[in-house]
Scaffold this motif. Sequence first.
Motif, PDB file in Angstrom:
ATOM      1  N   GLU A  20      35.231  25.622  40.391  1.00 15.18           N
ATOM      2  CA  GLU A  20      34.377  25.567  39.197  1.00 15.18           C
ATOM      3  C   GLU A  20      32.960  26.060  39.489  1.00 15.18           C
ATOM      4  O   GLU A  20      32.110  26.057  38.625  1.00 15.18           O
ATOM      5  N   HIS A  21      32.733  26.502  40.768  1.00 22.84           N
ATOM      6  CA  HIS A  21      31.370  26.870  41.141  1.00 22.84           C
ATOM      7  C   HIS A  21      31.117  28.365  40.955  1.00 22.84           C
ATOM      8  O   HIS A  21      31.768  29.178  41.606  1.00 22.84           O
ATOM      9  N   PRO A  22      30.173  28.726  40.114  1.00 17.44           N
ATOM     10  CA  PRO A  22      29.773  30.132  40.081  1.00 17.44           C
ATOM     11  C   PRO A  22      28.882  30.423  41.286  1.00 17.44           C
ATOM     12  O   PRO A  22      27.967  29.646  41.568  1.00 17.44           O
ATOM     13  N   LEU A  23      29.204  31.474  42.002  1.00 13.36           N
ATOM     14  CA  LEU A  23      28.422  31.815  43.194  1.00 13.36           C
ATOM     15  C   LEU A  23      27.822  33.202  43.010  1.00 13.36           C
ATOM     16  O   LEU A  23      28.443  34.080  42.405  1.00 13.36           O
ATOM     17  N   VAL A  24      26.653  33.394  43.556  1.00 13.47           N
ATOM     18  CA  VAL A  24      26.000  34.697  43.436  1.00 13.47           C
ATOM     19  C   VAL A  24      26.348  35.519  44.675  1.00 13.47           C
ATOM     20  O   VAL A  24      26.161  35.045  45.799  1.00 13.47           O
ATOM     21  N   HIS A  25      26.883  36.712  44.454  1.00 15.34           N
ATOM     22  CA  HIS A  25      27.105  37.601  45.594  1.00 15.34           C
ATOM     23  C   HIS A  25      26.885  39.040  45.180  1.00 15.34           C
ATOM     24  O   HIS A  25      27.376  39.476  44.148  1.00 15.34           O
ATOM     25  N   HIS A  26      26.183  39.766  46.021  1.00 14.25           N
ATOM     26  CA  HIS A  26      25.802  41.140  45.652  1.00 14.25           C
ATOM     27  C   HIS A  26      27.016  42.062  45.546  1.00 14.25           C
ATOM     28  O   HIS A  26      26.961  43.102  44.909  1.00 14.25           O
ATOM     29  N   GLY A  27      28.096  41.675  46.174  1.00 15.96           N
ATOM     30  CA  GLY A  27      29.282  42.534  46.133  1.00 15.96           C
ATOM     31  C   GLY A  27      30.075  42.403  44.842  1.00 15.96           C
ATOM     32  O   GLY A  27      30.976  43.209  44.580  1.00 15.96           O
ATOM     33  N   ALA A  28      29.772  41.419  44.016  1.00 15.94           N
ATOM     34  CA  ALA A  28      30.609  41.142  42.856  1.00 15.94           C
ATOM     35  C   ALA A  28      30.597  42.285  41.844  1.00 15.94           C
ATOM     36  O   ALA A  28      31.568  42.489  41.117  1.00 15.94           O
ATOM     37  N   ALA A  29      29.512  43.039  41.836  1.00  9.72           N
ATOM     38  CA  ALA A  29      29.382  44.119  40.860  1.00  9.72           C
ATOM     39  C   ALA A  29      30.483  45.161  41.008  1.00  9.72           C
ATOM     40  O   ALA A  29      30.845  45.848  40.060  1.00  9.72           O
ATOM     41  N   ALA A  30      31.021  45.299  42.218  1.00 15.16           N
ATOM     42  CA  ALA A  30      32.028  46.321  42.472  1.00 15.16           C
ATOM     43  C   ALA A  30      33.393  45.928  41.907  1.00 15.16           C
ATOM     44  O   ALA A  30      34.319  46.733  41.909  1.00 15.16           O
ATOM     45  N   PHE A  31      33.536  44.701  41.454  1.00 11.32           N
ATOM     46  CA  PHE A  31      34.837  44.239  40.954  1.00 11.32           C
ATOM     47  C   PHE A  31      34.887  44.301  39.448  1.00 11.32           C
ATOM     48  O   PHE A  31      33.868  44.215  38.773  1.00 11.32           O
ATOM     49  N   ARG A  32      36.106  44.405  38.903  1.00  7.49           N
ATOM     50  CA  ARG A  32      36.268  44.326  37.454  1.00  7.49           C
ATOM     51  C   ARG A  32      36.422  42.871  37.046  1.00  7.49           C
ATOM     52  O   ARG A  32      36.790  42.027  37.876  1.00  7.49           O
ATOM     53  N   ASP A  33      36.176  42.617  35.816  1.00  4.82           N
ATOM     54  CA  ASP A  33      36.301  41.270  35.302  1.00  4.82           C
ATOM     55  C   ASP A  33      37.727  40.751  35.498  1.00  4.82           C
ATOM     56  O   ASP A  33      38.691  41.440  35.159  1.00  4.82           O
ATOM     57  N   GLY A  34      37.855  39.578  36.078  1.00  5.00           N
ATOM     58  CA  GLY A  34      39.182  38.980  36.237  1.00  5.00           C
ATOM     59  C   GLY A  34      39.866  39.318  37.541  1.00  5.00           C
ATOM     60  O   GLY A  34      40.944  38.801  37.837  1.00  5.00           O
ATOM     61  N   ASP A  35      39.252  40.155  38.385  1.00  4.65           N
ATOM     62  CA  ASP A  35      39.847  40.478  39.689  1.00  4.65           C
ATOM     63  C   ASP A  35      39.817  39.261  40.624  1.00  4.65           C
ATOM     64  O   ASP A  35      38.817  38.545  40.662  1.00  4.65           O
ATOM     65  N   ALA A  36      40.915  39.081  41.342  1.00  5.60           N
ATOM     66  CA  ALA A  36      40.921  38.046  42.376  1.00  5.60           C
ATOM     67  C   ALA A  36      40.178  38.574  43.596  1.00  5.60           C
ATOM     68  O   ALA A  36      40.370  39.726  43.981  1.00  5.60           O
ATOM     69  N   ALA A  37      39.326  37.739  44.182  1.00  5.04           N
ATOM     70  CA  ALA A  37      38.551  38.177  45.347  1.00  5.04           C
ATOM     71  C   ALA A  37      38.414  37.017  46.321  1.00  5.04           C
ATOM     72  O   ALA A  37      38.642  35.860  45.967  1.00  5.04           O
ATOM     73  N   VAL A  38      38.097  37.377  47.573  1.00  2.00           N
ATOM     74  CA  VAL A  38      37.890  36.355  48.588  1.00  2.00           C
ATOM     75  C   VAL A  38      36.520  36.567  49.196  1.00  2.00           C
ATOM     76  O   VAL A  38      36.193  37.666  49.650  1.00  2.00           O
ATOM     77  N   LEU A  39      35.713  35.517  49.171  1.00  7.15           N
ATOM     78  CA  LEU A  39      34.402  35.589  49.804  1.00  7.15           C
ATOM     79  C   LEU A  39      34.564  35.165  51.258  1.00  7.15           C
ATOM     80  O   LEU A  39      35.095  34.097  51.553  1.00  7.15           O
TER      81      LEU A  39
END
Lengths: 264, 391
Positions: free
Chosen positions: B256-275
Motif C-alpha cells: 500500500e506504500h507509494p514509493l518515489v523512484h526516478h526509474g518509474a517514468a520508464a514504465f507504463r501504467d500498470g507494469d509489474a516492477a521490482v525495486l
Amino acid sequence: MHRLSAFQVLLLILLVAFVVVPIAMPVIFSFSLFWQDILPEGFTLRWYQKILAKPATSRSLGVSLIVATSAVLLNLLIAVPAGYAISRLHGRFRRFMTTVARVLPLVLPPVIVGTALLLAFSKPPFAFSGTIWMVIVAHTLLGFPFMIRNTLASFDTIDVDTLSEAAASLGANLWQRLRYVIVPNVLPGVLAGALLVFAISIGEFEVTSMVAGFEAQTLPLQLFQQIRNDMRIASAISAFLVYVSLVCFLGMTWLGGYLRERRA
Amino acid sequence: MTAAPVLAIEGLEKRFGAVLAVAGVDLAVAEGEFVSLLGPSGCGKTTILRCIAGFEQPDRGHVRLAGAVVDRLPPERRDIGMVFQSYALFPNMTVAGNIAFPMMLRGMPPAERARRVEALLEVVQLPGYGERRISELSGGQRQRVALARALAKEPRLLLLDEPLSALDAKIREELRVEIRHIQKELGITALYVTHDQEEALAISDRVVVMNAGRIEQVGSPIEIYRRPATLFVAGFVGTMNFFEGLVLEGRFRWREHPLVHHGAAAFRDGDAAVLCLRPEEMRAAPAGEDLDLANRLEGVAGPTTFLGSVARLRVLLAGDRPVDIDMPATEVGRFPMGEAVTIGFSAEAGLLLPAGREDAGGGAVARLAPAHSGEATSGRGTTEEARREAS
C-alpha cells in the motif's frame, strides 16, 4: 608404545610360532644331514644340489619358472588395460565390473576351475590339456583376481580423468599421457600385483595337478612325488618355494611402503 | 577491434542427455583481458571451459582461438593452458618435473628447461621448491605450481576452472590477488570460471554472469554490481533487497506504500516492477528520529550481524518481510532487537527492474527475501558440484 601385558606377549609369541614354525621346519630340514633326535645335525647343501642334478626336478624347476613368468606377463597384458578401462567407468556399472573382476574368480573352488579348464581346452583348436600351455592358462586365471585387485587399487589412488586432461592441456598425446603420467603412477601397485601372481603360480598345486599331465610337471607337483621318494629333496624343494614366496613378500612390502611415502 | 580476439565462442550449445547445459552462448575475449564466467552450479560455465579446452565437443556452434576454428583439434593441439580445481599435479614428478613437463614434450634442452623452471617458480613465489615432492606442498602451494606449469607452455589463452575453490578463505584471497598480478604482469589472456561472485568481481576486467546455460549479463565488475541487467544478476551478485510491486501513475507502489523512484517514468501504467536496493543504499533510524529521505518504511529491528567494517541490520517490515541494511560498525547497538525502526532510501537509490520473466533455472530470482548470493560461495562440496556440472 604402551606396555604389553604378559598375556598379550604370550599371544604374540603363539601367533609368531603359528606362522613361522611350519615354514621353518622344511628350511631347517633342507640344510641338515641327519635329523633323528630333537635337534638336526650337520650342515649341507646336498639336497639343493640334488634338485638341479636330477632331471625330473631340474626340469620341473624350469617349467615352474616359465609358467610363473608367463602368467605374470599375461596378467599384465590383461589386467592393466582392464584396470584402466574400469577406472574410467562410473557409478553402478563400475562397482559391478569391479566385483566381477575381483571376486568372482576367487569364490570358484579350484576343483571346479580345473574341471572347467579341462572341458574348455580338451578339443581343437585349443587342445592344451596336459601341456605347459594349459598350466599357463590356469595360473593366469588363478592370479587374475589378485592382479586386478592391485591394479584397480592403484588406479583408484589417482584421478585418471583429470590427470589425463591436465596432461593433454600441456600438450601430451594419448601415448605420452600413458607413458609419462598414468603408467608411472600405477606401476608400484601393478608390480606388487605381479609379485603376488608370481608367488601364487610358483606354489600352486591343486588346479595344476588336474591339468598338467606328465609333460608339464611343476615344482609343487614334483614335491608331491618326492615326498614319497626322498623326503630330503622334498624339503629342499619346499624350502626353495618358501624363499620365492618370501622374496615376493618383501618386494610387495617395499612397494607398499614406497606408495605410502609418496602419497603422504 | 582489428586483430581477431584471442577467444571467440559462437552459438555454443552442449546437451548432456536431457539437460541443455549450454544453450547458445556467444562470447569474445580480447588479448590481455581477464574474463570471468560466473554462475551457480550447473549453469554451464564449466562446460563452456571444457569445450574451449577440447575435453567436450559442442553440439552446435564453434570455438575460435585467434580466429581459427579449433572444433576438430584435440586438447593437446590447442594453444591453451589450464588450471584445475583439484590441481591435477602429477604425483610421480617433482615440482620441477611438473613445470618442465610441457617443455619436455616440446623437446626443449634440459639446461634451458631448468632455467625456465626456476624463472617460473620465481613468478609464483616458490623459489627453490623445484626438488620438492607434490605431497610435501600445501594446497595453496600446489595451485601455484599448477599455475606455473600451465604458464610454462606460454599458451595464448589461460583457462582456470574454479582454481581457488578447494582452498581456505585466507589463501583464496591471497592467491586471487596474485593470479591477477601475474596475469597483468605477463599480459596473459585468461578465462576464469567461478561460482564465487566476490572472487569474480575482485579479479576480472569483465564478468559474464550465467544462468541455466545462458548469459544473463556481460559487464565490468562495477556495472554488474551497480547496474544488474536482470533480476537474476541482481540476486546472484552481492546482497540485494527486492520489493515487488506495480508502477501506477508514474509512481512505484509496494503493497500500500507509494514509493518515489526516478526509474518509474520508464514504465507504463500498470507494469509489474521490482525495486532492487543494496543494503548500503538504505538507512535505518530508531522510530521517531527523522530520516531526511524521500521514501520511509516502518519496521522492527531484527538481529544485527557484525561484518568487520560494517554491521548489517535485519529489519522486519510489515508481514515479516526482512530487509538488510548496512551501517558503520560504530552504530552497532543502536538498534536493540524488537525495537521499532524507520528505514529510508532516496528516489535515486537502487534500480527498478521489470518483473515477470520467471527464470528457467532460477528460483533465486523472484525471491522476496534479501537474496544472499554468498550462500553459494562456501567452499564445501564444490568439487562434487563441479563434477556434476561437468558430467
